[in-house]
Scaffold this motif. Structure first.
Motif, PDB file in Angstrom:
ATOM      1  N   TYR A 291      42.148  76.462  26.741  1.00 31.27           N
ATOM      2  CA  TYR A 291      41.886  77.532  27.702  1.00 31.27           C
ATOM      3  C   TYR A 291      41.482  78.790  26.943  1.00 31.27           C
ATOM      4  CZ  TYR A 291      42.588  80.838  31.531  1.00 31.27           C
ATOM      5  OH  TYR A 291      42.416  81.811  32.480  1.00 31.27           O
TER       6      TYR A 291
ATOM      7  N   CYS B 190      37.799  79.132  42.127  1.00 32.12           N
ATOM      8  CA  CYS B 190      37.173  79.270  40.806  1.00 32.12           C
ATOM      9  C   CYS B 190      37.735  80.461  40.044  1.00 32.12           C
ATOM     10  CB  CYS B 190      35.659  79.404  40.940  1.00 32.12           C
ATOM     11  SG  CYS B 190      34.859  77.939  41.653  1.00 32.12           S
TER      12      CYS B 190
ATOM     13  N   VAL C 149      40.926  69.047  45.295  1.00 32.29           N
ATOM     14  CA  VAL C 149      41.042  70.339  44.616  1.00 32.29           C
ATOM     15  C   VAL C 149      42.455  70.878  44.811  1.00 32.29           C
ATOM     16  CG1 VAL C 149      40.228  72.731  44.601  1.00 32.29           C
ATOM     17  CG2 VAL C 149      38.597  70.846  44.772  1.00 32.29           C
ATOM     18  N   ARG C 150      43.016  71.478  43.775  1.00 32.57           N
ATOM     19  CA  ARG C 150      44.401  71.942  43.813  1.00 32.57           C
ATOM     20  C   ARG C 150      44.606  73.159  44.722  1.00 32.57           C
ATOM     21  NH1 ARG C 150      48.166  69.923  40.484  1.00 32.57           N
ATOM     22  NH2 ARG C 150      47.481  68.534  38.816  1.00 32.57           N
TER      23      ARG C 150
ATOM     24  N   HIS D 104      45.872  81.343  41.924  1.00 32.09           N
ATOM     25  CA  HIS D 104      45.936  80.634  40.643  1.00 32.09           C
ATOM     26  C   HIS D 104      46.584  79.249  40.770  1.00 32.09           C
ATOM     27  CE1 HIS D 104      44.620  84.233  38.492  1.00 32.09           C
ATOM     28  NE2 HIS D 104      45.339  84.873  39.376  1.00 32.09           N
TER      29      HIS D 104
ATOM     30  N   VAL E 113      42.477  72.756  29.354  1.00 28.51           N
ATOM     31  CA  VAL E 113      41.839  72.471  30.634  1.00 28.51           C
ATOM     32  C   VAL E 113      41.485  70.991  30.655  1.00 28.51           C
ATOM     33  CG1 VAL E 113      39.863  72.956  32.119  1.00 28.51           C
ATOM     34  CG2 VAL E 113      40.887  74.792  30.752  1.00 28.51           C
TER      35      VAL E 113
ATOM     36  N   ALA F  15      45.246  76.517  39.866  1.00 20.71           N
ATOM     37  CA  ALA F  15      44.823  75.658  38.763  1.00 20.71           C
ATOM     38  C   ALA F  15      46.009  75.415  37.823  1.00 20.71           C
ATOM     39  CB  ALA F  15      43.663  76.294  38.001  1.00 20.71           C
ATOM     40  N   ARG F  16      45.979  74.277  37.134  1.00 20.80           N
ATOM     41  CA  ARG F  16      47.076  73.904  36.247  1.00 20.80           C
ATOM     42  C   ARG F  16      46.549  73.685  34.832  1.00 20.80           C
ATOM     43  NH1 ARG F  16      50.843  68.410  36.743  1.00 20.80           N
ATOM     44  NH2 ARG F  16      52.074  68.764  34.845  1.00 20.80           N
TER      45      ARG F  16
ATOM     46  N   SER G 278      40.623  81.359  39.948  1.00 18.99           N
ATOM     47  CA  SER G 278      41.952  81.070  39.418  1.00 18.99           C
ATOM     48  C   SER G 278      41.954  81.214  37.901  1.00 18.99           C
ATOM     49  CB  SER G 278      42.387  79.642  39.785  1.00 18.99           C
ATOM     50  OG  SER G 278      42.517  79.482  41.162  1.00 18.99           O
ATOM     51  N   CYS G 279      40.825  80.876  37.293  1.00 23.73           N
ATOM     52  CA  CYS G 279      40.687  80.995  35.839  1.00 23.73           C
ATOM     53  C   CYS G 279      39.686  82.082  35.453  1.00 23.73           C
ATOM     54  CB  CYS G 279      40.241  79.671  35.229  1.00 23.73           C
ATOM     55  SG  CYS G 279      41.443  78.335  35.351  1.00 23.73           S
TER      56      CYS G 279
ATOM     57  N   SER H  37      43.410  69.905  35.805  1.00 21.95           N
ATOM     58  CA  SER H  37      43.537  71.355  35.970  1.00 21.95           C
ATOM     59  C   SER H  37      43.011  71.786  37.336  1.00 21.95           C
ATOM     60  CB  SER H  37      42.776  72.096  34.869  1.00 21.95           C
ATOM     61  OG  SER H  37      43.361  71.871  33.608  1.00 21.95           O
ATOM     62  N   CYS H  38      41.932  71.169  37.771  1.00 24.52           N
ATOM     63  CA  CYS H  38      41.313  71.510  39.055  1.00 24.52           C
ATOM     64  C   CYS H  38      41.661  70.530  40.161  1.00 24.52           C
ATOM     65  CB  CYS H  38      39.794  71.582  38.913  1.00 24.52           C
ATOM     66  SG  CYS H  38      39.212  72.937  37.875  1.00 24.52           S
TER      67      CYS H  38
END
Length: 253
Positions: A146, A236, A222-223, A176, A191, A178-179, A238-239, A195-196
């Protein structure tokens, strides 16, 4: 007695009717297209006799590709060296580290590397590997560290997990979804496909908003919330901090 018998028969009829129901392909709210051939969880997992054996192997039912991939920025993901190892006790392959961030990409490649699996997916673009069978870098970057540049939200790593934080180091209480994934004992968040995407939730997902857990609509596993153009953009960011209206030019909230 007669009334009780009627109630019992009616109950049995309802239960029998429920048993007779079957999944509608791609309509399962949790698994969607991952409900392969109406097999439910067994589309990917084997409760018994898993292909990938060993603790933490997710009871994986599918073979994984053992080869080297080129990742974004000239990196590499060599699954034959870093992901699997031969288990002399079980006589099969086991995860060398179930917490290896690569796990959350390689398992997806069981199917989505169509040059390896040969599966016919509902959408041809779901094959995320180039026609050469080894290039991953023409999609969103996966198995990459990341970024720490100002264009991305800051993260902190603690106890093997990464959290998005604001400029004061406080964990974000909303958005946020995303993981990021961190190896056991590691400090670098990665990533990955996961993650998504959450492969277990297709149309609905639980996210944190203002410190509370709420269910929202999503799509494509999608998360985050992903039901309108605005929400797609919100996911998007989120990152990608510099794409957010909250960005102040330094990566802070």
């Amino acid at each position: 007695m007669r009334k009780a018998l009627v109630v019992l028969l009616a109950t049995l009829f309802v239960v029998t009717a429920a048993w007779a129901q079957s999944y509608t392909p791609n309509a399962d709210p949790l698994l969607g297209p991952h409900n392969v051939n109406n097999m439910g969880c067994m589309s990917c997992h084997a409760p018994h006799n898993a292909v990938l054996q060993g603790e933490g192997g997710f009871l994986w039912a599918r073979a994984v590709p053992l080869k080297s991939y080129t990742t974004y920025g000239g990196g590499a993901l060599d699954t034959s060296q870093t992901y699997l190892q031969y288990n002399a006790v079980t006589g099969g392959n086991s995860l060398s580290d179930a917490d290896d961030p690569a796990t959350h990409t390689v398992l997806c490649l069981s199917c989505h590397d169509t040059t390896f699996s040969g599966m016919t997916l509902t959408n041809p673009v779901n094959g995320v590997v180039a026609s050469d069978g080894t290039t991953l870098n023409y999609n969103h970057p996966v198995h990459v560290a990341y970024p720490t540049t100002a264009e991305f939200w800051k993260v902190t790593v603690s106890n093997g997990s990464a959290s998005f934080v604001d400029s004061s180091g406080t964990t974000f209480q909303y958005g946020h979804p995303a993981r990021l994934f961190v190896a056991t004992g590691g400090t670098t968040p990665y990533v990955e496909c996961g993650s998504c995407h959450n492969p277990h939730q297709y149309n609905d997902i639980v996210v944190t908003q203002n410190g509370a857990k709420v269910a929202v609509k999503t799509a494509h596993f999608v998360r985050g919330q992903y039901d309108t153009l605005a929400n797609q953009q919100n996911f998007c960011v989120s990152c990608h901090a510099d794409k957010s209206g909250q960005w102040n030019g330094t990566g802070a909230q």
